[in-house]
Design an enzyme around this catalytic site. Structure first.
Site, short mmCIF file in Angstrom:
data_model
loop_
_atom_site.label_atom_id
_atom_site.label_comp_id
_atom_site.label_asym_id
_atom_site.label_seq_id
_atom_site.Cartn_x
_atom_site.Cartn_y
_atom_site.Cartn_z
N ASP A 1 0.80 -1.25 0.00
CA ASP A 1 0.00 0.00 0.00
C ASP A 1 0.82 1.29 0.00
O ASP A 1 0.48 2.24 0.72
CB ASP A 1 -0.96 0.01 1.20
CG ASP A 1 -2.00 -1.10 1.13
OD1 ASP A 1 -1.90 -1.95 0.25
OD2 ASP A 1 -2.92 -1.11 1.97
N LYS B 1 -6.72 -4.93 -3.69
CA LYS B 1 -7.53 -5.50 -2.60
C LYS B 1 -8.55 -4.48 -2.14
O LYS B 1 -8.39 -3.29 -2.39
CB LYS B 1 -6.64 -5.96 -1.45
CG LYS B 1 -5.79 -4.85 -0.83
CD LYS B 1 -4.82 -5.42 0.19
CE LYS B 1 -3.91 -4.37 0.77
NZ LYS B 1 -4.57 -3.35 1.58
N CYS C 1 -2.20 -3.03 7.49
CA CYS C 1 -2.02 -3.91 6.33
C CYS C 1 -0.72 -4.70 6.37
O CYS C 1 -0.68 -5.86 5.96
CB CYS C 1 -2.17 -3.11 5.05
SG CYS C 1 -3.86 -2.49 4.86
C1 VGL Z 1 -4.67 0.60 5.88
C2 VGL Z 1 -6.12 1.56 7.36
C3 VGL Z 1 -7.17 1.40 6.48
C4 VGL Z 1 -3.28 0.18 5.57
C5 VGL Z 1 -5.70 0.43 4.99
O1 VGL Z 1 -2.88 0.19 4.40
O2 VGL Z 1 -2.56 -0.19 6.52
N1 VGL Z 1 -4.90 1.16 7.06
N2 VGL Z 1 -6.94 0.82 5.31
#
Ligand code: VGL
Length: 196
Positions: free
Chosen positions: A15, A100, A148
């Site tokens: 991410d 995702k 994540c």
């Molecule tokens: C994430 C919070 C909400 C992440 C994704 O990438 O860690 N954190 N969605």
């Protein structure tokens, strides 16, 4: 980083998207942009040694139970086809990007998605990709360490893979004070290596 890449090892870059890693992103993780050079060095080291690199990309619909606007806890972020969902422009792309959270699932782990309404879990293609490369060990870097990255490392352990999360190559949301320590403790308890 003293990680040795090569046969059987994969690098998972989690991410590294504008909404998390760029100052001003809608779910900006403090210091997210600071890890870009180190993550790129890791990508280069993995690539040089012949290890596959996989990227996860949060890719939410505009409305999802994951967002506070629809009953979840997070500000809208990484909405598909928006600049916030794009990879941070500084990150080297040298492998497959796996999306995702596509169908309204939470999308914390790069391996699996949980539907917020039904609770049902479904797998992304990452597990099969790693199996196809005969991967037995993963290095997990990126954002965020308490969400994540942690969930991905825990899923890797549940699949029987060795997992390593170098702390200099992640940053934490710390929604509540102490989340960083709790995430590190949970990963250690699951057998994840968490070098400082
Ligand atoms: C994430 C919070 C909400 C992440 C994704 O990438 O860690 N954190 N969605």
């Amino acid at each position: 980083m003293d990680t040795r890449y090569g046969a059987g090892v994969a690098l998972l870059v989690i991410d590294m998207q504008n909404d998390f890693a760029a100052v001003g992103g809608s779910l900006y993780v403090n210091g997210g942009e600071e890890i870009v050079p180190g993550v790129n060095r890791e990508i280069a080291a993995a690539t040089l040694a012949g290890s596959p690199v996989f990227y996860s990309q949060d890719w939410h619909p505009p409305s999802t139970p994951h967002f506070v606007t629809d009953g979840g806890i997070w500000p809208p972020h990484c909405v598909r086809n928006t600049p916030g969902a794009q990879m941070h422009p500084g990150v080297t792309i040298a492998g497959e990007i796996i999306r995702k959270g596509v169908d309204g699932g939470d999308g914390y782990s790069a391996f699996s998605v949980r539907d917020a309404r039904s609770g049902e879990r479904s797998a992304t293609v990452l597990g099969e990709r790693l199996a196809a490369h005969a991967v037995t060990s993963v290095v997990v870097v990126g954002l965020a360490g308490d969400y994540c990255v942690q969930e991905t490392a825990l899923d890797a352990r549940a699949l029987g893979l060795a997992a390593r999360v170098p702390l200099p190559l992640t940053r934490f949301v710390e929604l509540a004070a102490g989340d960083r320590e709790r995430a590190v403790a949970r990963m250690l308890a699951a057998g994840v290596q968490v070098p400082e």
